[in-house]
Design a protein around this motif. Structure first.
Motif, PDB file in Angstrom:
ATOM      1  N   HIS A  79      31.486 -39.298 -46.955  1.00 47.70           N
ATOM      2  CA  HIS A  79      30.051 -39.478 -46.694  1.00 47.70           C
ATOM      3  C   HIS A  79      29.825 -40.014 -45.280  1.00 47.70           C
ATOM      4  N   LEU A  80      30.647 -40.969 -44.858  1.00 50.63           N
ATOM      5  CA  LEU A  80      30.507 -41.502 -43.498  1.00 50.63           C
ATOM      6  C   LEU A  80      30.777 -40.421 -42.464  1.00 50.63           C
ATOM      7  N   ARG A  81      31.798 -39.586 -42.716  1.00 52.30           N
ATOM      8  CA  ARG A  81      32.089 -38.499 -41.782  1.00 52.30           C
ATOM      9  C   ARG A  81      30.922 -37.513 -41.702  1.00 52.30           C
ATOM     10  N   GLU A  82      30.337 -37.202 -42.835  1.00 52.20           N
ATOM     11  CA  GLU A  82      29.208 -36.283 -42.829  1.00 52.20           C
ATOM     12  C   GLU A  82      28.007 -36.886 -42.108  1.00 52.20           C
ATOM     13  N   ARG A  83      27.800 -38.168 -42.277  1.00 55.15           N
ATOM     14  CA  ARG A  83      26.637 -38.814 -41.670  1.00 55.15           C
ATOM     15  C   ARG A  83      26.779 -38.959 -40.159  1.00 55.15           C
ATOM     16  N   PHE A  84      27.974 -39.322 -39.693  1.00 51.33           N
ATOM     17  CA  PHE A  84      28.141 -39.643 -38.273  1.00 51.33           C
ATOM     18  C   PHE A  84      28.859 -38.558 -37.482  1.00 51.33           C
ATOM     19  N   GLY A  85      29.312 -37.518 -38.141  1.00 49.42           N
ATOM     20  CA  GLY A  85      29.835 -36.341 -37.457  1.00 49.42           C
ATOM     21  C   GLY A  85      30.981 -36.631 -36.508  1.00 49.42           C
ATOM     22  N   THR A  86      30.895 -36.083 -35.319  1.00 48.27           N
ATOM     23  CA  THR A  86      32.001 -36.160 -34.362  1.00 48.27           C
ATOM     24  C   THR A  86      32.178 -37.545 -33.757  1.00 48.27           C
ATOM     25  N   ALA A  87      31.311 -38.483 -34.094  1.00 51.62           N
ATOM     26  CA  ALA A  87      31.508 -39.860 -33.626  1.00 51.62           C
ATOM     27  C   ALA A  87      32.657 -40.537 -34.361  1.00 51.62           C
ATOM     28  N   ILE A  88      33.081 -39.958 -35.498  1.00 48.35           N
ATOM     29  CA  ILE A  88      34.140 -40.544 -36.326  1.00 48.35           C
ATOM     30  C   ILE A  88      35.395 -39.686 -36.271  1.00 48.35           C
ATOM     31  N   SER A  89      36.544 -40.353 -36.147  1.00 42.58           N
ATOM     32  CA  SER A  89      37.834 -39.691 -36.358  1.00 42.58           C
ATOM     33  C   SER A  89      38.608 -40.480 -37.409  1.00 42.58           C
ATOM     34  N   VAL A  90      39.594 -39.821 -38.005  1.00 42.59           N
ATOM     35  CA  VAL A  90      40.381 -40.424 -39.076  1.00 42.59           C
ATOM     36  C   VAL A  90      41.845 -40.432 -38.668  1.00 42.59           C
TER      37      VAL A  90
END
Length: 295
Positions: A199-210
């Motif tokens: 959900h966090l990845r979907e919300r913040f898109g390319t601002a997040i990496s794992v």
């Protein structure tokens, strides 16, 4: 919103102890619930908060991430559950080896309400039916047991998947992700945690990496942690009456933030890009040395 430089490391470090409770945790802080430590700078004392539900914790994470992005600051968030499964599981479920596609597939199956009510045992049952034999998931309350979800791990057979990821073979005290219930079980945290991170990845898109699946060069980086890596330091720094979960996230957040930025970035890039990895594994001394100099 400006994009922060990666050279200076992280402005904020968060460490989260997750929970798979099926009801809200008690109003008063208690063990085996969700604790979140937030460090805003090396050498500072992290603030620890208690969250009664996964929904409340997720909302708090959204606030922290949004604030970091608005201020042009970098944020590292560590979670104490596996980010992947032993090799072969993702392919059986999704047709490929990408663990982030697996996150999406689990998100489509998991129902996790605002009051912590969830369908994790039903999902585990359905997942077991994808494999021959019996397993790989196991462990549940007697009321949830069925022919496709055994109560005991010794009842499994012929499912064809490894018991542990490579990182767990290197750290035997870490529990395998198939165990869903009873002491030390982490499997339910995975089933209920990965959809929240998705959900966090979907919300913040390319601002997040794992980490370690993607290069850790974004403003927000998510990583798998294992607070017991620092069990001796936690024991030494645990305050009188402090709940162990709270002490662990506090001490680990402070230790990670005390690392030289280049060292932390290097750790985030290490590990198995299908199965996942525990941040800092094999670097116990480096984690302990800067932490021992902070109060």
């Amino acid at each position: 919103m400006s994009r922060p430089s990666t050279d200076a490391g992280f402005d904020t470090v968060i460490v989260v102890d997750w929970s798979a409770r099926s009801q809200p945790s008690p109003a008063a802080p208690t063990a085996d619930a969700i604790f979140m430590a937030v460090s805003h700078g090396p050498g500072t004392e992290p603030r620890v908060s208690y969250h009664r539900t996964r929904d409340a914790a997720t909302q708090a994470l959204v606030v922290h991430i949004s604030a970091a992005l608005d201020a042009g600051r970098r944020l590292l968030a560590g979670f104490d559950f596996p980010f992947g499964y032993p090799r072969g599981f993702a392919r059986a479920l999704t047709g490929g080896d990408d663990p982030l596609v697996l996150w999406q597939a689990l998100s489509a199956r998991i129902e996790d309400a605002a009051d912590n009510a969830n369908n994790r045992f039903r999902v585990a049952t359905d997942l077991n039916r994808l494999f021959p034999g019996l397993g790989p998931f196991w462990g549940c309350p007697p009321s949830q047991a069925n022919p496709d979800l055994p109560e005991r791990g010794s009842l499994r057979h012929g499912h064809g998947l490894p018991e542990r990821r490579e990182v767990e073979r290197r750290l035997p005290r870490a529990q395998p992700c198939w165990k869903l219930y009873t002491t030390g079980a982490v499997g339910s945290q995975v089933l209920l945690g990965l959809p929240r991170l998705n959900h966090l990845r979907e919300r913040f898109g390319t601002a997040i990496s794992v980490s370690p699946f993607q290069p850790p060069v974004t403003p927000i980086v998510l990583a798998e942690v294992y607070p017991s890596l620092l069990h001796r330091l936690v024991t030494a720094r645990r305050r009188t009456g402090e709940i162990l979960d709270a002490a662990q996230v506090r001490v680990l957040a402070q230790a990670l933030h005390a690392l030289p930025p280049a060292a932390l970035t290097g750790m985030l890039a290490e590990g198995d890009t299908e199965e996942g990895w525990i941040l800092g594994l094999g670097h116990d001394r480096l984690l302990l040395e800067p932490a021992s100099c902070t109060s």
